[in-house]
Write an enzyme that holds these catalytic residues in place. Structure first.
Site, short mmCIF file in Angstrom:
data_model
loop_
_atom_site.label_atom_id
_atom_site.label_comp_id
_atom_site.label_asym_id
_atom_site.label_seq_id
_atom_site.Cartn_x
_atom_site.Cartn_y
_atom_site.Cartn_z
N TYR A 207 0.84 -1.21 0.00
CA TYR A 207 0.00 0.00 0.00
C TYR A 207 0.86 1.25 0.00
O TYR A 207 1.02 1.93 1.01
CB TYR A 207 -0.89 -0.05 1.26
N ARG A 212 -1.52 7.86 -3.91
CA ARG A 212 -2.45 6.94 -3.25
C ARG A 212 -3.72 7.66 -2.79
O ARG A 212 -3.68 8.82 -2.43
CB ARG A 212 -1.73 6.34 -2.03
N ASP A 213 -4.82 6.92 -2.78
CA ASP A 213 -6.12 7.40 -2.28
C ASP A 213 -6.56 8.66 -3.04
O ASP A 213 -6.98 9.66 -2.44
CB ASP A 213 -5.99 7.70 -0.76
N SER A 219 -6.24 8.85 3.48
CA SER A 219 -5.13 7.90 3.45
C SER A 219 -4.09 8.27 2.40
O SER A 219 -3.36 7.41 1.91
CB SER A 219 -5.64 6.48 3.21
N ASP A 260 -8.24 0.07 -3.01
CA ASP A 260 -8.96 1.22 -3.59
C ASP A 260 -8.42 1.75 -4.91
O ASP A 260 -9.12 2.49 -5.60
CB ASP A 260 -9.02 2.42 -2.62
N ASP A 445 -9.94 5.13 10.28
CA ASP A 445 -10.04 5.32 8.82
C ASP A 445 -9.57 6.71 8.40
O ASP A 445 -9.29 6.94 7.22
CB ASP A 445 -11.50 5.18 8.37
#
Ligand code: BGC
Length: 490
Positions: A207, A212-213, A219, A260, A445
C-alpha cells in the site's frame, strides 16, 4: 480475609492435575504448571521450557477450580489473591474461587530468536488459505494489549483478549514501515513454521502507490503522482519487497495489492483530477509489481475491487472487467490469484433486507455476497480473467452500521466485528478463498480534525465517530464498539 481461609486445603489438592495436558500427543511433556513462563505460542498452544526442553503449558479448563472443590470466581478479572500450580485464586464472599482464563487464548509473545534459514521453495496450490496456520500480527497484539489497559469493564476486556487470537493483515503503508515489518514478520512466521512443522501463512497489504487514495484525502500516502516518486515506488519499495520475499521462499505469503486504487480508475477518472494524474502510475505500478512478485511460487496476490456499493452497479462491473483484465495482462508473466473486496469497509456479507430497487439506487449487489456472485459469474469470467477467487474483509462488517448512505466509509458508528478469518467459509462458493481481517479493527479510517492536511469530509459526517485520530492510528472507542457489536459474538 486470607487468614480465614483454609489455604492448606488448597495446597493439599494442588497435586491434582486440573489442567488439560495437550502437548503429550505431540511428543512433548507438559510443563509442571499452567503458570509456567510462556516462551512461544503457536496454533497448538503455549510452550514453556523446563530442564532445557520444550513443554506444553497446560490449558486451564473452564472453571478448573470446581474439581478441587472451589467455585469459579464470577469474573475473569477478579483480583488475584494467590497463585499456585493450579491457577490464579480470588476471593468472593469469604471463599476462595478459581479465576478462569479463556481456554486457548494465547498471550502472544515474541517468538524466541532461534536461528532459522528458509528451506525448500514452497509453492501454492489451490486456495492459499487452506491447510495452513495463520500468523498472528505481533503489532496488532501489542495494540490490543494497550487497549485492554485502558478498559475497566471485564466482559469487554475478555472480548478484547479474544481479538488477539485472530490473524490480521500487516500493512506495509510506507517505505519505512515496510522495512520495519516485512522481514521481521516473515522471520517470525518462519520460526513458527520450523518449530511446529506446519506451514504458516503471513498476509501483507502492499500500500504505497504514487498518488495513493486519489479520490479521498484520509489515506494519502508519502509518494506523489510524479515520475521520480514512481521510480522510488519501484526501487525503494517493490524491489525490496521482492528481495525479501525471494529469500523467505519456504513459507506461504499472501499479498493484498493496493486497496482502492483500481476501483478509483473504474469510477473516478471523470470526476477527480487527482485520479487522472495518478492513472498512469497506478497502471504502471501494478504492471511492475505483478511482473516481479506474481512469479514467486510461494506468493499469492489479490487485487482490490472496492466493495458492493462501489463497483456493484451493472455499468461499473462491466467497466471493472475491462480495467482488471488489462491490468492482469500487463503483469505477465506474473500471476494474480484473485481479488479482495470490502477492505476497510463496512458492507455486510449478507443483507437480505435489501434488494435491487430505489432504496439501493438499483444496485443489484447490495451485499458483499451478491457482489462476488455477480462479479464472478457474469463479468470477470466474461472479461477473460482466468483466476477469479476472492477474499472478503470481514473485520468490521458483522453489524449493519448506522450510515445513511452505503458509500460512507469513515469510522462508522454501529461497527461490529464480522466473521472470523477462515478458509473456504461458504459452501457452494468455491471461488471464495477466505474471510480474512484485512483492516485491523481499532485502527482509524481518517482524522476528524478539520484542520489536518488529510482531513476528509466523510470523517466529519454525522455517522462518523469523533474525535478520530489519523488513518491507521489507534481509535479506542471504535475498537470497543466493534467488540460490543461483534457478530458472531466474541
Ligand atoms: C491507512 C494506513 C494504515 C491502514 C491500516 C489505512 O487507512 O492509510 O496507514 O496502515 O489503514 O489501518
Amino acid at each position: 480475609m486470607k487468614s480465614t481461609i483454609a489455604l492448606t486445603a488448597v495446597a493439599a489438592l494442588a497435586a491434582k492435575a486440573s489442567a488439560a495436558c495437550w502437548s503429550e500427543s505431540l511428543g512433548y511433556p507438559c510443563c509442571s504448571s499452567p503458570n509456567a513462563n510462556v516462551e512461544y505460542t503457536d496454533a497448538d498452544g503455549k510452550w514453556g521450557v523446563e530442564n532445557g526442553n520444550w513443554c506444553g503449558i497446560p490449558v486451564p479448563e473452564a472453571c478448573w477450580s470446581e474439581k478441587l472443590g472451589y467455585p469459579c470466581c464470577s469474573s475473569s478479572s477478579a483480583k488475584v489473591e494467590y497463585t499456585d500450580a493450579d491457577g490464579k485464586w480470588g476471593v468472593e464472599n469469604g471463599n476462595w474461587c478459581g479465576i478462569q482464563t479463556t481456554p486457548g487464548t494465547p498471550s502472544p509473545v515474541p517468538t524466541p530468536d532461534i536461528e532459522v534459514k528458509p528451506g525448500e521453495q514452497y509453492t501454492h496450490s489451490g486456495n492459499p488459505f487452506s491447510g495452513v496456520e495463520f500468523f498472528l500480527n505481533p503489532y496488532y497484539v501489542a495494540e490490543v494489549d494497550a487497549a485492554i489497559e485502558q478498559m475497566t469493564n471485564s466482559s469487554l476486556k475478555a472480548k478484547a483478549e479474544k481479538m488477539k487470537t485472530y490473524s490480521n493483515a500487516i500493512w506495509l503503508d510506507t517505505i519505512k514501515n515496510m522495512h520495519q515489518w516485512l522481514e521481521t514478520n516473515l522471520k517470525g512466521a518462519l520460526q513458527q513454521q520450523e518449530f511446529t512443522g506446519s506451514k504458516v501463512l503471513t498476509v501483507f497489504v502492499v500500500y504505497d502507490l504514487p498518488g495513493r487514495d486519489c479520490h479521498a484525502l484520509a489515506s494519502n500516502g508519502e509518494l506523489l503522482a510524479n515520475d521520480s516518486d514512481a521510480q522510488r515506488y519501484k526501487t525503494e519499495y517493490i524491489d525490496v519487497i521482492e528481495e525479501k520475499l525471494k529469500y523467505y521462499k519456504s513459507q506461504p505469503v499472501v499479498l493484498i495489492v493496493e486497496p482502492d486504487s483500481l476501483a478509483n480508475l473504474v469510477t473516478n477518472l471523470d470526476s477527480t483530477p487527482a485520479c487522472r494524474d495518478s492513472e498512469k502510475y497506478y497502471l504502471d505500478g501494478h504492471a511492475y509489481l505483478i511482473q516481479k512478485l506474481g512469479v514467486l511460487p510461494h506468493v499469492a496476490m489479490y487485487l482490490d475491487i472496492g466493495h458492493a456499493f462501489w463497483l456493484g452497479w451493472d455499468d461499473n462491473r462491466e467497466k471493472a472487467g475491462k480495467v482488471y483484465s488489462k491490468v492482469i495482462s500487463s503483469g505477465k508473466p506474473g500471476k494474480v490469484r484473485g481479488f479482495t473486496d470490502n477492505v476497510a469497509n463496512y458492507t455486510p456479507w449478507e443483507d437480505p433486507t435489501l434488494s435491487r430497487g430505489p432504496e439501493t439506487e438499483w444496485n443489484p449487489c447490495p451485499d458483499e455476497k451478491r457482489y462476488l456472485q455477480e462479479l464472478m459469474h457474469k463479468d470477470f469470467k466474461a472479461a477473460g480473467i482466468e483466476s477469479v477467487y476472492f477474499v472478503c474483509d470481514t473485520s468490521r462488517n458483522g453489524h449493519k452500521v448506522d450510515r445513511k448512505h452505503p458509500g460512507e466509509w469513515c469510522n462508522q458508528t454501529g461497527v461490529g466485528v464480522g466473521a472470523r478469518p477462515q478458509a473456504s467459509p461458504v459452501s457452494g462458493m468455491d471461488y471464495l478463498d477466505a474471510f480474512y481481517w484485512i483492516k485491523p479493527l481499532g485502527e482509524s479510517d481518517g482524522t476528524s480534525d478539520t484542520s489536518a492536511a488529510r482531513y476528509d469530509g466523510y470523517c466529519g459526517h454525522d455517522t462518523a465517530m469523533k474525535p478520530a485520530p489519523e488513518a491507521g492510528q489507534w481509535f479506542q472507542k471504535h475498537f470497543e464498539q466493534g467488540l460490543e457489536n461483534a457478530n458472531p459474538p466474541l
